[in-house]
Scaffold this motif. Structure first.
Motif, mmCIF file in Angstrom:
data_model
loop_
_atom_site.group_PDB
_atom_site.id
_atom_site.type_symbol
_atom_site.label_atom_id
_atom_site.label_comp_id
_atom_site.label_asym_id
_atom_site.label_seq_id
_atom_site.Cartn_x
_atom_site.Cartn_y
_atom_site.Cartn_z
ATOM 1 N N SER A 22 10.951 34.026 -19.784
ATOM 2 C CA SER A 22 11.283 32.956 -18.840
ATOM 3 C C SER A 22 10.011 32.265 -18.347
ATOM 4 O O SER A 22 8.915 32.827 -18.395
ATOM 5 C CB SER A 22 12.044 33.519 -17.642
ATOM 6 N N THR A 23 10.161 31.057 -17.843
ATOM 7 C CA THR A 23 9.027 30.346 -17.256
ATOM 8 C C THR A 23 8.604 31.014 -15.945
ATOM 9 O O THR A 23 9.466 31.448 -15.165
ATOM 10 C CB THR A 23 9.363 28.869 -16.996
ATOM 11 N N PRO A 24 7.305 31.082 -15.667
ATOM 12 C CA PRO A 24 6.864 31.629 -14.376
ATOM 13 C C PRO A 24 7.409 30.867 -13.173
ATOM 14 O O PRO A 24 7.423 31.404 -12.068
ATOM 15 C CB PRO A 24 5.330 31.509 -14.464
ATOM 16 N N LEU A 25 7.874 29.647 -13.376
ATOM 17 C CA LEU A 25 8.487 28.913 -12.261
ATOM 18 C C LEU A 25 9.667 29.691 -11.687
ATOM 19 O O LEU A 25 9.957 29.613 -10.490
ATOM 20 C CB LEU A 25 8.943 27.529 -12.715
ATOM 21 N N GLU A 26 10.350 30.464 -12.543
ATOM 22 C CA GLU A 26 11.463 31.280 -12.062
ATOM 23 C C GLU A 26 10.980 32.358 -11.102
ATOM 24 O O GLU A 26 11.667 32.703 -10.137
ATOM 25 C CB GLU A 26 12.227 31.883 -13.241
ATOM 26 N N SER A 27 9.793 32.885 -11.367
ATOM 27 C CA SER A 27 9.242 33.896 -10.457
ATOM 28 C C SER A 27 8.875 33.288 -9.111
ATOM 29 O O SER A 27 9.045 33.918 -8.064
ATOM 30 C CB SER A 27 8.013 34.564 -11.087
ATOM 31 N N PHE A 28 8.354 32.051 -9.137
ATOM 32 C CA PHE A 28 8.025 31.408 -7.861
ATOM 33 C C PHE A 28 9.291 31.211 -7.030
ATOM 34 O O PHE A 28 9.290 31.426 -5.816
ATOM 35 C CB PHE A 28 7.340 30.058 -8.104
ATOM 36 N N ALA A 29 10.377 30.813 -7.693
ATOM 37 C CA ALA A 29 11.646 30.621 -6.989
ATOM 38 C C ALA A 29 12.198 31.945 -6.480
ATOM 39 O O ALA A 29 12.779 32.011 -5.385
ATOM 40 C CB ALA A 29 12.659 29.946 -7.909
ATOM 41 N N LEU A 263 15.250 27.580 -6.952
ATOM 42 C CA LEU A 263 14.840 27.277 -8.321
ATOM 43 C C LEU A 263 14.853 25.767 -8.563
ATOM 44 O O LEU A 263 13.896 25.218 -9.132
ATOM 45 C CB LEU A 263 15.770 27.979 -9.323
ATOM 46 N N GLN A 264 15.915 25.105 -8.126
ATOM 47 C CA GLN A 264 15.985 23.651 -8.286
ATOM 48 C C GLN A 264 14.855 22.980 -7.521
ATOM 49 O O GLN A 264 14.242 22.017 -8.002
ATOM 50 C CB GLN A 264 17.339 23.133 -7.800
ATOM 51 N N ARG A 265 14.551 23.505 -6.339
ATOM 52 C CA ARG A 265 13.472 22.928 -5.532
ATOM 53 C C ARG A 265 12.123 23.073 -6.228
ATOM 54 O O ARG A 265 11.312 22.135 -6.251
ATOM 55 C CB ARG A 265 13.433 23.567 -4.139
ATOM 56 N N VAL A 266 11.897 24.238 -6.816
ATOM 57 C CA VAL A 266 10.646 24.465 -7.545
ATOM 58 C C VAL A 266 10.523 23.503 -8.723
ATOM 59 O O VAL A 266 9.476 22.878 -8.941
ATOM 60 C CB VAL A 266 10.554 25.931 -8.030
ATOM 61 N N PHE A 267 11.599 23.366 -9.496
ATOM 62 C CA PHE A 267 11.575 22.465 -10.645
ATOM 63 C C PHE A 267 11.388 21.009 -10.208
ATOM 64 O O PHE A 267 10.620 20.261 -10.828
ATOM 65 C CB PHE A 267 12.849 22.615 -11.477
ATOM 66 N N ASP A 268 12.073 20.605 -9.137
ATOM 67 C CA ASP A 268 11.955 19.223 -8.655
ATOM 68 C C ASP A 268 10.533 18.921 -8.176
ATOM 69 O O ASP A 268 9.960 17.871 -8.504
ATOM 70 C CB ASP A 268 12.949 18.958 -7.522
ATOM 71 N N ARG A 269 9.976 19.838 -7.403
ATOM 72 C CA ARG A 269 8.613 19.626 -6.897
ATOM 73 C C ARG A 269 7.607 19.607 -8.043
ATOM 74 O O ARG A 269 6.652 18.828 -8.032
ATOM 75 C CB ARG A 269 8.248 20.728 -5.894
#
Length: 277
Positions: A22-29, A263-269
């Motif tokens: 998975s993308t690390p963005l998922e971990s940030f979320a 998760l959506q917020r992380v992707f949007d930002r």
């Protein structure tokens, strides 16, 4: 032992296998979600483990490099997927030999200063590796990637870096632990990224001059064959001694709804920030 490590209940969320692809963005979320839940006392204090396949996480300053697209192309050529986080810090490497640990605590129950957060993680790592605790030091290792005042090192060689995230009265203290493989090879990758992304140009921001030899894995430093799996097991066993109860819990259904929001917020930002280049 740091008093913040002793809790009536520790929640343990192991994603050391499930997030690899998975993308690390998922971990940030995920950490944002846990900050919210723990901060608002909707979850017990939580420790999460996570591993991602070959990725390089760049900070905002990295994305401002004059030739960052060429630098990112170099990372791709070397088999690493670059992503950009919309927060401070500089480039770090993630791969299957690096274990990330997040400690998530609530400030509603106890105020946690910035240095307090760092000290909690230092104490946890020393407890995880009692055979090396006396050798570990926390100070900035010049020449390492993503240098910081709480770099963890043994005999001047960095094996870990610590960061923090604060949200909704929750504090997530995060560390990347270089467990397996060559720390110097990872550092050389980031050195080459900066070289390609700068191409000799002067910039207002001073990027680190990477010296690969100042970084190493714990397996190298302790002349032992540690695996990420070994350390996850050690961590779980340690938690049993630090709490009356350890709950092995992924997100529940209602928590997954909150995770979807973050998760959506992380992707949007992230998309918005990338569009600013």
């Amino acid at each position: 032992m740091n008093s913040n490590l002793h809790q009536p209940i520790w929640r343990f969320y192991d994603q050391s296998i499930s997030l690899k692809n998975s993308t690390p963005l998922e971990s940030f979320a995920t950490d944002d979600t846990l900050c919210h839940l723990v901060g608002q006392l909707e979850s017990p204090p939580t420790i999460r483990t996570w591993v991602h396949d070959a990725s390089v996480v760049l900070g905002i300053q990295d994305h401002r490099l004059p030739y960052v697209q060429q630098g990112m192309a170099l990372l791709e050529e070397r088999g690493y997927h670059p992503i950009v986080r919309n927060s401070g810090g500089l480039a770090v490497v993630l791969d299957e030999g690096i274990l990330n640990i997040s400690i998530v605590l609530s400030e509603q129950t106890k105020t946690l200063g910035i240095n307090d957060g760092y000290e909690v993680m230092v104490a946890l790592v020393k407890a995880l590796f009692p055979e090396a605790a006396d050798k570990m030091e926390a100070y900035e290792i010049v020449g390492s990637y993503c240098p910081g005042s709480y770099d963890l090192s043994i005999e001047g060689k960095k094996f870990a870096g610590i960061s923090q995230r604060r949200l909704r009265q929750g504090v997530a203290v995060q560390i990347y632990l270089c467990i397996e493989g060559s720390g110097a090879e990872r550092a050389a990758l980031i050195r080459d990224f900066y070289s390609e992304s700068l191409r000799g140009e002067e910039t207002k921001f001073t990027y680190p001059q990477i010296i690969p030899e100042v970084m190493a894995s714990l397996s190298e430093l302790l002349n032992a064959t540690f695996t990420v799996k070994d350390v996850v097991i050690r961590l779980q066993q340690l938690l049993m001694t630090l709490a009356d109860e350890v709950r092995l819990e992924p997100f529940h259904d209602e928590e997954l709804q909150l995770y979807a929001f973050y998760l959506q917020r992380v992707f949007d930002r992230n998309a918005k920030m990338l569009a600013l280049k």
